[in-house]
Design a protein around this motif. Structure first.
Motif, PDB file in Angstrom:
ATOM      1  N   PHE A 255       0.795  -1.222   0.000  1.00  0.00           N
ATOM      2  CA  PHE A 255       0.000   0.000   0.000  1.00  0.00           C
ATOM      3  C   PHE A 255       0.828   1.272   0.000  1.00  0.00           C
ATOM      4  O   PHE A 255       0.318   2.341  -0.299  1.00  0.00           O
ATOM      5  N   GLY A 256       2.059   1.210   0.375  1.00  0.00           N
ATOM      6  CA  GLY A 256       2.900   2.396   0.403  1.00  0.00           C
ATOM      7  C   GLY A 256       2.728   3.167   1.695  1.00  0.00           C
ATOM      8  O   GLY A 256       1.670   3.154   2.316  1.00  0.00           O
ATOM      9  N   SER A 257       3.768   3.844   2.099  1.00  0.00           N
ATOM     10  CA  SER A 257       3.743   4.552   3.374  1.00  0.00           C
ATOM     11  C   SER A 257       2.864   5.801   3.333  1.00  0.00           C
ATOM     12  O   SER A 257       2.433   6.286   4.366  1.00  0.00           O
ATOM     13  N   LYS A 258       2.583   6.326   2.149  1.00  0.00           N
ATOM     14  CA  LYS A 258       1.734   7.514   2.049  1.00  0.00           C
ATOM     15  C   LYS A 258       0.257   7.178   2.213  1.00  0.00           C
ATOM     16  O   LYS A 258      -0.506   7.987   2.717  1.00  0.00           O
ATOM     17  N   LYS A 259      -0.162   6.001   1.797  1.00  0.00           N
ATOM     18  CA  LYS A 259      -1.571   5.621   1.859  1.00  0.00           C
ATOM     19  C   LYS A 259      -1.978   5.085   3.227  1.00  0.00           C
ATOM     20  O   LYS A 259      -3.143   5.100   3.578  1.00  0.00           O
ATOM     21  N   LEU A 260      -1.046   4.587   4.021  1.00  0.00           N
ATOM     22  CA  LEU A 260      -1.385   3.967   5.301  1.00  0.00           C
ATOM     23  C   LEU A 260      -2.020   4.943   6.296  1.00  0.00           C
ATOM     24  O   LEU A 260      -3.035   4.602   6.908  1.00  0.00           O
ATOM     25  N   PRO A 261      -1.502   6.155   6.505  1.00  0.00           N
ATOM     26  CA  PRO A 261      -2.174   7.072   7.438  1.00  0.00           C
ATOM     27  C   PRO A 261      -3.584   7.428   6.979  1.00  0.00           C
ATOM     28  O   PRO A 261      -4.501   7.551   7.778  1.00  0.00           O
ATOM     29  N   GLU A 262      -3.746   7.585   5.673  1.00  0.00           N
ATOM     30  CA  GLU A 262      -5.055   7.893   5.112  1.00  0.00           C
ATOM     31  C   GLU A 262      -6.035   6.746   5.366  1.00  0.00           C
ATOM     32  O   GLU A 262      -7.188   6.964   5.746  1.00  0.00           O
ATOM     33  N   ALA A 263      -5.575   5.521   5.179  1.00  0.00           N
ATOM     34  CA  ALA A 263      -6.417   4.354   5.421  1.00  0.00           C
ATOM     35  C   ALA A 263      -6.748   4.209   6.905  1.00  0.00           C
ATOM     36  O   ALA A 263      -7.882   3.893   7.268  1.00  0.00           O
ATOM     37  N   ALA A 264      -5.784   4.467   7.773  1.00  0.00           N
ATOM     38  CA  ALA A 264      -6.023   4.382   9.214  1.00  0.00           C
ATOM     39  C   ALA A 264      -7.014   5.448   9.662  1.00  0.00           C
ATOM     40  O   ALA A 264      -7.877   5.196  10.504  1.00  0.00           O
TER      41      ALA A 264
END
Length: 92
Positions: A22-31
């Motif tokens: 998912f990439g490190s940029k998408k993880l905070p958005e998903a969380a």
């Protein structure tokens, strides 16, 4: 066979795979989205629980307001809405 199915190094491997996929940029958005969804679910469950038990032990006659009656003259069909208004002049 599955005696030690979930050990700490398994969690590390899963975390690495998730970051790679998912990439490190998408993880905070998903969380953030997951947290928002959990808050909404929690508030809705609480509201449903409160709806089941009336406050103060009193019952109300109607929990939902009744909508106004719609008469057949109020309803406009799609074909009536698309037709132009009739002309007022005489046709020869």
């Amino acid at each position: 066979m599955l005696r030690n199915g979930l050990e700490p190094w398994h969690l590390i491997v899963v975390a690495i795979v998730v970051i790679v996929l998912f990439g490190s940029k998408k993880l905070p958005e998903a969380a953030r989205g997951l947290g928002k969804s959990m808050r909404i679910l929690k508030s809705e469950a609480k509201a449903m629980k409160n709806d089941d038990t009336p406050a103060g032990g009193t019952t109300t006659a109607s929990a939902t307001p009744t909508p106004e009656a719609i008469t057949p003259t109020d309803v406009v069909t799609a074909t009536e809405a698309q037709q132009p208004a009739p002309a007022t002049g005489s046709v020869k």
